[in-house]
Design a protein around this motif. Structure first.
Motif, short mmCIF file in Angstrom:
data_model
loop_
_atom_site.label_atom_id
_atom_site.label_comp_id
_atom_site.label_asym_id
_atom_site.label_seq_id
_atom_site.Cartn_x
_atom_site.Cartn_y
_atom_site.Cartn_z
N PRO A 33 -6.04 -0.28 -19.02
CA PRO A 33 -8.10 -0.28 -17.85
C PRO A 33 -7.44 1.67 -17.15
CG PRO A 33 -6.24 -2.47 -17.23
CD PRO A 33 -5.59 -1.47 -18.78
N LYS A 34 -8.39 1.40 -16.11
CA LYS A 34 -8.65 2.07 -15.14
C LYS A 34 -8.62 1.07 -13.88
CE LYS A 34 -10.96 5.65 -17.74
NZ LYS A 34 -12.10 6.71 -17.46
N VAL A 35 -7.90 1.71 -12.67
CA VAL A 35 -8.11 1.06 -11.82
C VAL A 35 -8.08 1.93 -10.81
CG1 VAL A 35 -7.02 -1.11 -13.16
CG2 VAL A 35 -5.25 0.60 -11.41
N ASP A 36 -8.65 0.79 -9.78
CA ASP A 36 -9.02 1.80 -8.33
C ASP A 36 -7.38 2.02 -7.50
OD1 ASP A 36 -9.81 3.15 -5.82
OD2 ASP A 36 -12.07 1.52 -5.42
N VAL A 37 -6.91 2.52 -6.48
CA VAL A 37 -6.26 2.20 -6.04
C VAL A 37 -5.70 1.20 -5.15
CG1 VAL A 37 -4.43 3.35 -3.76
CG2 VAL A 37 -5.65 4.60 -5.21
N GLU A 38 -6.44 0.53 -4.64
CA GLU A 38 -6.39 -0.92 -3.81
C GLU A 38 -6.18 -2.41 -5.11
OE1 GLU A 38 -9.19 1.06 -3.98
OE2 GLU A 38 -8.66 1.12 -1.70
N ASP A 39 -6.55 -1.84 -6.56
CA ASP A 39 -5.79 -2.82 -7.65
C ASP A 39 -4.40 -2.60 -7.96
OD1 ASP A 39 -8.35 -3.84 -7.92
OD2 ASP A 39 -9.46 -2.12 -9.24
N PRO A 80 2.58 -2.24 -4.88
CA PRO A 80 3.20 -0.99 -4.23
C PRO A 80 4.35 -0.42 -5.54
CG PRO A 80 3.28 -3.32 -2.77
CD PRO A 80 2.58 -3.36 -4.07
N VAL A 81 4.69 0.23 -4.95
CA VAL A 81 5.78 1.23 -6.21
C VAL A 81 6.60 1.45 -5.90
CG1 VAL A 81 5.37 3.85 -7.26
CG2 VAL A 81 3.46 2.11 -6.23
N ASP A 82 7.52 1.13 -6.29
CA ASP A 82 9.15 0.97 -6.12
C ASP A 82 9.94 2.74 -6.36
OD1 ASP A 82 9.47 -1.89 -5.96
OD2 ASP A 82 9.44 -2.16 -7.82
N LEU A 83 9.06 3.17 -7.64
CA LEU A 83 9.61 4.41 -8.02
C LEU A 83 8.99 5.40 -8.30
CD1 LEU A 83 12.78 5.64 -9.14
CD2 LEU A 83 12.09 4.62 -11.49
N VAL A 84 9.10 6.75 -8.21
CA VAL A 84 8.26 7.33 -8.48
C VAL A 84 8.54 8.87 -9.66
CG1 VAL A 84 6.55 9.64 -7.35
CG2 VAL A 84 6.37 6.63 -6.63
N VAL A 85 7.92 8.72 -10.93
CA VAL A 85 8.61 9.84 -11.19
C VAL A 85 7.80 10.97 -11.70
CG1 VAL A 85 9.50 9.92 -14.05
CG2 VAL A 85 10.02 8.28 -13.14
N VAL A 86 8.06 11.88 -11.67
CA VAL A 86 7.40 13.05 -11.68
C VAL A 86 8.24 14.23 -12.19
CG1 VAL A 86 6.12 12.84 -9.09
CG2 VAL A 86 8.07 13.90 -9.12
N GLY A 87 7.43 15.24 -12.35
CA GLY A 87 7.27 16.31 -13.54
C GLY A 87 8.37 17.82 -12.93
N LEU A 140 -1.52 6.67 -2.54
CA LEU A 140 -0.89 6.00 -2.51
C LEU A 140 -0.01 5.46 -0.77
CD1 LEU A 140 0.39 6.12 -6.18
CD2 LEU A 140 -1.61 4.88 -5.40
N MET A 141 0.14 6.53 -0.25
CA MET A 141 1.03 6.94 0.51
C MET A 141 -0.02 5.86 1.62
SD MET A 141 4.27 7.95 1.64
CE MET A 141 4.36 8.88 3.16
N GLU A 142 -1.54 7.08 1.79
CA GLU A 142 -2.62 6.12 3.55
C GLU A 142 -2.44 5.08 2.40
OE1 GLU A 142 -5.33 8.67 3.46
OE2 GLU A 142 -4.84 10.13 4.23
N ALA A 143 -2.47 4.38 1.65
CA ALA A 143 -2.46 2.75 0.94
C ALA A 143 -1.95 1.68 1.24
CB ALA A 143 -2.87 3.06 -1.18
N GLY A 144 -0.87 2.64 1.81
CA GLY A 144 0.95 1.47 1.79
C GLY A 144 1.30 1.00 0.00
N LEU A 145 1.32 1.59 -0.28
CA LEU A 145 1.59 1.47 -2.06
C LEU A 145 3.20 2.10 -2.21
CD1 LEU A 145 -1.26 1.53 -4.16
CD2 LEU A 145 -0.24 -0.46 -2.96
N ILE A 146 3.04 3.56 -1.62
CA ILE A 146 4.95 4.20 -1.47
C ILE A 146 4.70 4.26 0.16
CG2 ILE A 146 5.84 6.53 -1.41
CD1 ILE A 146 3.77 7.00 -3.87
N GLY A 147 6.30 3.77 0.11
CA GLY A 147 6.88 3.54 1.79
C GLY A 147 7.93 3.87 1.84
N PRO A 148 8.81 4.32 2.67
CA PRO A 148 10.41 4.64 3.29
C PRO A 148 11.38 4.36 2.09
CG PRO A 148 9.74 4.24 5.14
CD PRO A 148 8.36 4.14 3.98
N THR A 160 2.68 11.71 5.68
CA THR A 160 2.18 10.94 5.94
C THR A 160 0.60 9.97 5.00
OG1 THR A 160 0.87 11.59 7.69
CG2 THR A 160 2.95 10.59 7.94
N GLY A 161 0.18 11.13 4.45
CA GLY A 161 -0.83 11.28 3.89
C GLY A 161 -1.95 12.26 3.25
N LEU A 162 -2.62 12.33 2.90
CA LEU A 162 -4.26 13.35 3.01
C LEU A 162 -3.98 14.58 4.06
CD1 LEU A 162 -6.64 11.16 0.94
CD2 LEU A 162 -4.99 12.83 0.18
#
Length: 243
Positions: free
Chosen positions: A121-127, A130-137, A162-170, A216-218
């Motif tokens: 399913p497609k979801v919005d940021v608010e859905d 919080p993220v534990d690990l970000v994997v990027v190329g 995701l930073m602005e939404a508080g889902l990615i933090g330090p 810190t965000g956008l």
């Protein structure tokens, strides 16, 4: 119009793409123009899976690139929730949510970006959780954690949202899996909206990066009106000035 930093980044990309092509280090005819689908990606995923940061992660935000497919497949097979962006963030609900408990196809299939688009399913940021690990190329990355992508800028936008939404933090761990030839021992150009990585995982080693940059965000002044208008989630959040 390209800035000086944009031009410097492109020179690095071209150099690394040429290096990978010369070494026959990817599965594609050429590495140019993309996140390299490097040979040894499965071994890099295996190495990542041995780390304590991986074992502690329950929610993973991952890019849809082929090089990170083994990471996504392993995460789903181990019962971890994975989400990744809709291409070009071109939907009001800009992420696909892959819940391993709700999969209708095997994890290795669901981890494919094409299959995920049909089963998740497609979801919005608010859905999102919080993220534990970000994997990027990456196209290139240095040992300080400065990374260069393929130039589209979507990974940075996703991260900032995701930073602005508080889902990615330090405490969120950011990792890139790459071929050893993509790791450079030199300074790399970067801007204020670029995020750095905490860990670099290659088929042969794990590199810990100290104090990677986190926006810190956008950074609205780095986005033009056309870019904002093309991405619904940005258009909905844009300041009243349109910047």
């Amino acid at each position: 119009m390209l800035t000086r930093v944009d031009q410097e980044k492109q020179r690095v990309r071209e150099r690394v793409w040429n290096l990978l092509d010369s070494a026959d280090a990817t599965h594609d005819v050429s590495a140019h123009g993309r996140i390299p689908n490097f040979k040894g990606a499965e071994r890099a995923a295996d190495r990542l899976a041995k780390l304590a940061q991986w074992r502690a992660a329950r929610v993973i935000k991952a890019v849809p690139d082929k090089a990170q497919l083994p990471v996504r497949a392993r995460a789903l097979s181990e019962g971890r929730t994975v989400f990744m962006a809709v291409p070009k963030l071109a939907d009001a609900r800009p992420f696909y949510l892959l819940d391993p408990a709700a999969l209708t196809v095997p994890p290795a299939e669901a981890a494919s970006s094409k299959v995920a688009a049909s089963v998740a399913p497609k979801v919005d940021v608010e859905d999102l959780s919080p993220v534990d690990l970000v994997v990027v190329g990456s196209v290139a990355v240095n040992r300080e954690g400065v990374r260069i992508g393929k130039g589209a800028g979507y990974s940075d936008l996703e991260f900032a949202l995701l930073m602005e939404a508080g889902l990615i933090g330090p405490e969120t761990v950011v990792v890139t899996t790459v071929h050893g030839l993509q790791v450079l021992d030199e300074e790399l150009p970067a801007t204020g909206h670029d995020f750095g990585v905490d860990l670099i995982v290659t088929p042969d080693e794990v590199i810990t990066c100290r104090y990677p940059h986190r926006p810190t965000g956008l950074v609205w002044e780095h986005l033009d009106a056309q870019k904002i208008a093309s991405i619904p989630v940005l258009a909905a959040r844009a300041p009243a000035t349109g910047r």
